[in-house]
Design a protein around this motif. Structure first.
Motif, PDB file in Angstrom:
ATOM      1  N   ARG A  22       0.831  -1.209   0.000  1.00 24.24           N
ATOM      2  CA  ARG A  22       0.000   0.000   0.000  1.00 24.24           C
ATOM      3  C   ARG A  22       0.866   1.261   0.000  1.00 24.24           C
ATOM      4  O   ARG A  22       0.568   2.231  -0.704  1.00 24.24           O
ATOM      5  N   LEU A  23       1.941   1.254   0.784  1.00 20.72           N
ATOM      6  CA  LEU A  23       2.842   2.407   0.822  1.00 20.72           C
ATOM      7  C   LEU A  23       3.541   2.608  -0.520  1.00 20.72           C
ATOM      8  O   LEU A  23       3.636   3.737  -1.018  1.00 20.72           O
ATOM      9  N   ALA A  24       4.028   1.526  -1.115  1.00 21.33           N
ATOM     10  CA  ALA A  24       4.713   1.620  -2.412  1.00 21.33           C
ATOM     11  C   ALA A  24       3.756   2.107  -3.499  1.00 21.33           C
ATOM     12  O   ALA A  24       4.117   2.968  -4.315  1.00 21.33           O
ATOM     13  N   GLU A  25       2.532   1.571  -3.518  1.00 20.92           N
ATOM     14  CA  GLU A  25       1.548   1.989  -4.522  1.00 20.92           C
ATOM     15  C   GLU A  25       1.176   3.459  -4.348  1.00 20.92           C
ATOM     16  O   GLU A  25       1.058   4.196  -5.338  1.00 20.92           O
ATOM     17  N   ILE A  92       1.255  12.910  16.677  1.00 24.58           N
ATOM     18  CA  ILE A  92       1.600  11.487  16.798  1.00 24.58           C
ATOM     19  C   ILE A  92       1.167  10.717  15.562  1.00 24.58           C
ATOM     20  O   ILE A  92       1.948   9.955  14.976  1.00 24.58           O
ATOM     21  N   SER A  93      -0.087  10.901  15.139  1.00 30.60           N
ATOM     22  CA  SER A  93      -0.582  10.110  14.013  1.00 30.60           C
ATOM     23  C   SER A  93       0.140  10.462  12.716  1.00 30.60           C
ATOM     24  O   SER A  93       0.412   9.579  11.900  1.00 30.60           O
ATOM     25  N   CYS A  94       0.499  11.717  12.540  1.00 35.31           N
ATOM     26  CA  CYS A  94       1.264  12.099  11.349  1.00 35.31           C
ATOM     27  C   CYS A  94       2.661  11.480  11.400  1.00 35.31           C
ATOM     28  O   CYS A  94       3.169  10.995  10.386  1.00 35.31           O
ATOM     29  N   GLN A  95       3.256  11.471  12.578  1.00 35.67           N
ATOM     30  CA  GLN A  95       4.573  10.857  12.720  1.00 35.67           C
ATOM     31  C   GLN A  95       4.512   9.364  12.381  1.00 35.67           C
ATOM     32  O   GLN A  95       5.403   8.855  11.693  1.00 35.67           O
ATOM     33  N   VAL A  96       3.475   8.659  12.832  1.00 34.08           N
ATOM     34  CA  VAL A  96       3.343   7.230  12.507  1.00 34.08           C
ATOM     35  C   VAL A  96       3.307   7.040  10.993  1.00 34.08           C
ATOM     36  O   VAL A  96       4.013   6.191  10.437  1.00 34.08           O
ATOM     37  N   TYR A 102       8.624   6.445   5.235  1.00 36.36           N
ATOM     38  CA  TYR A 102      10.059   6.512   4.965  1.00 36.36           C
ATOM     39  C   TYR A 102      10.799   5.242   5.356  1.00 36.36           C
ATOM     40  O   TYR A 102      11.833   4.930   4.755  1.00 36.36           O
ATOM     41  N   ALA A 103      10.293   4.483   6.297  1.00 42.67           N
ATOM     42  CA  ALA A 103      10.898   3.172   6.569  1.00 42.67           C
ATOM     43  C   ALA A 103      10.781   2.315   5.318  1.00 42.67           C
ATOM     44  O   ALA A 103      11.752   1.669   4.897  1.00 42.67           O
ATOM     45  N   GLN A 104       9.607   2.334   4.696  1.00 49.63           N
ATOM     46  CA  GLN A 104       9.394   1.586   3.460  1.00 49.63           C
ATOM     47  C   GLN A 104      10.346   2.071   2.367  1.00 49.63           C
ATOM     48  O   GLN A 104      11.005   1.287   1.711  1.00 49.63           O
ATOM     49  N   VAL A 161      14.954  11.877   9.212  1.00 45.88           N
ATOM     50  CA  VAL A 161      14.230  12.048   7.948  1.00 45.88           C
ATOM     51  C   VAL A 161      12.774  12.396   8.224  1.00 45.88           C
ATOM     52  O   VAL A 161      12.198  13.292   7.586  1.00 45.88           O
ATOM     53  N   VAL A 162      12.169  11.710   9.182  1.00 44.65           N
ATOM     54  CA  VAL A 162      10.769  11.969   9.530  1.00 44.65           C
ATOM     55  C   VAL A 162      10.605  13.408  10.016  1.00 44.65           C
ATOM     56  O   VAL A 162       9.653  14.097   9.627  1.00 44.65           O
TER      57      VAL A 162
END
Length: 183
Positions: A22-25, A92-96, A102-104, A161-162
């Motif tokens: 989902r993140l890649a797409e 918090i939710s934006c950071q998640v 960016y981990a992906q 990066v976040v």
């Protein structure tokens, strides 16, 4: 009661592979949209609020509705989280989201992420006791706990990066022009 329908909506858990897909797409879709027309990068969010109860607010955002209130000590009915608690929750939710995004992108794995935010406010300006201070937070602390197979150094680099890319952190850290009008 925190939500108007007395229940929290259920968000189905996804596997790491489903999340990665989902993140890649999403990333690929946005890159393509913006490559076709740079104007596609500009989004406008619209949220409406209506005063209810003592100092509560019913917020509508698209198909979503939620309550905002204050504790009794601040004239509220304590029916929901306060505006500043929602602000910290937004951070918090934006950071998640940005941590996962960016981990992906960087090939890192997050097995679990939990974030705690604390903010300090001096209420003297709110109540008109002293006009010299800030009305909002004068200090915010964010603690991120990540579990996964990567090194502490890799997760710390991810955190940097976040912090550069998180829209809500940007709201907290930088002055944003706000215009107001009375209709």
């Amino acid at each position: 009661m925190t939500l108007l329908n007395d229940q929290l909506p259920v968000i189905a858990d996804v596997t790491a592979d489903e999340r990665a897909q989902r993140l890649a797409e999403a990333g690929a879709t946005w890159r393509d949209r913006i490559a076709r027309d740079a104007a596609n990068a500009e989004l406008t969010y619209r949220v409406t609020g209506r005063g209810i109860g003592s100092v509560g607010t019913e917020i509508r955002s698209g198909k979503h509705r939620f309550l905002v209130d204050e504790p009794a000590a601040l004239a509220g009915d304590d029916a929901a989280a306060s505006p500043v608690e929602y602000a910290l929750g937004s951070l918090i939710s934006c950071q998640v989201v940005v941590f996962r995004l960016y981990a992906q992108a960087l090939g890192l794995t997050i097995d679990d992420i939990e974030i705690t935010a604390e903010g300090d406010i001096d209420v003297r300006k709110l109540f008109g006791i002293d006009e010299s201070g800030r009305a909002g937070f004068h200090d915010v602390r964010v603690r991120v706990d990540i579990t996964g197979p990567n090194t502490a150094e890799e997760y710390d680099s991810l955190r940097a990066v976040v912090e550069e890319h998180c829209p809500v952190l940007d709201l907290f850290a930088n002055r944003v022009p706000v215009t107001g009008s009375l209709a």
